[in-house]
Motif scaffolding. Sequence first.
Motif: not given
Length: 358
Positions: A235-236, A264-272
């Motif tokens: 996210p940074r 995996s992208p789906i794991e970081v997606l909500p934060r992004i």
Amino acid sequence: MAIPNDIASLHDYERHAQARLSEEAWAYIYGASADEYTARSNESVYSAIKLLNQTLTDVSKGHTQLDLLGHRLAHPIMLAPVAYQKLAHVDGEIASATAAAAQGALFTLSTLSSSRIEDVAQCAQGPRWFQLYFQDSRAQTLELIKRAEKSGFSAIVVTVDAPINGLRNREQRAGFQLPDGVRAVNCQPERQRQINPDESMIFQGLMRHAPSWKDIDWLRQHTTLPIILKGLINPRDVSIALQHEIDGVVISNHGGRTLDTLPSPIEVLPRIHELTKGDIPIIVDSGIRRGTDIFKAIALGADAVMIGRPIMYALATAGALGVAHTIRLLRDELELTMALCGCETLSDITPDCLWQPA
Ligand SMILES: Cc1cc2nc3c(=O)[nH]c(=O)nc-3n(C[C@H](O)[C@H](O)[C@H](O)COP(=O)(O)O)c2cc1C
Ligand SMILES: CCCCCCC(=O)C(=O)O
């Protein structure tokens, strides 16, 4: 090349492709970095997310259209940049670009394409983006961009997660090398980098000329096309990208092919998604194999998705026809999922469509 009768999903294309490709080509295409944990997890994380269906909803005006960076698209399924497509089929990128145009799917051409930019553009009459790997010199990089602009590519997708190749153990074990007749035809041969014996092959060698944010700013000054960064997971990095006025991001771990054990992208997606607040489009790839995966990615903040390996599996199995069928299968599966979850349009797909255990 006909489509085999027993194909019902993308998994069937994968099985057929493995049977048709050489062991070496399979190792390159299917393989990922090191122990391939990330590549496996890319697919399994999707099945761990549960859907919530919604009954008795009128979806008779349903559609999957979206507007993305100046294009009106029929659906959110795009073709990721994939190098050396002639490994899978003699017509390579020409076949996949033709299939994408026929199915209204946005096509992304890799810098490491085995077909000429201009030849692909002639066949890819639909929306198309050009993926950029920075070259040894800015003059070479600029030449690629100008050729892409002239050929009607409407955005530059800069891949930022692979300044050096990942640890491709499967490829090494299989002794993979590009066969005669398959090469990156749009690029000049890479310069050999000399290092002193006390220097690191990585830091002072391969990474010495790796691109940085300065190169992104340089690129901004040399093209008026939208710039999309591909390969962001942290996210940074997305926050920094926003400061550099990037037009879009592809949240991706490169299909697990760069650094093993990345999330995996789906794991970081909500934060992004929280960070971008809908200001720029978010595209997600890595592990998309089902319409339900696309639905889940959209529910968590994606605008569109890309598929990578499935292009090669389809090409190897049934050429352009296979790629067109793959896109159609995914689109049908997405529509089915939307219908059963009571969603008429992509904007109806929200986190409420997913089961949130108490
Ligand atoms: C054989 C192969 C070649 C690839 N070549 C490129 C490339 O040239 N540029 C790039 O940005 N990504 C490349 N990728 C990564 C894809 O664009 C994409 O991020 C990844 O394949 C998505 O994961 P998936 O294969 O699980 O769909 C490649 C992937 C594969 C499998
Ligand atoms: C130095 C990076 C080479 C990457 C080659 C193409 C690619 O992105 C992939 O195989 O994955």
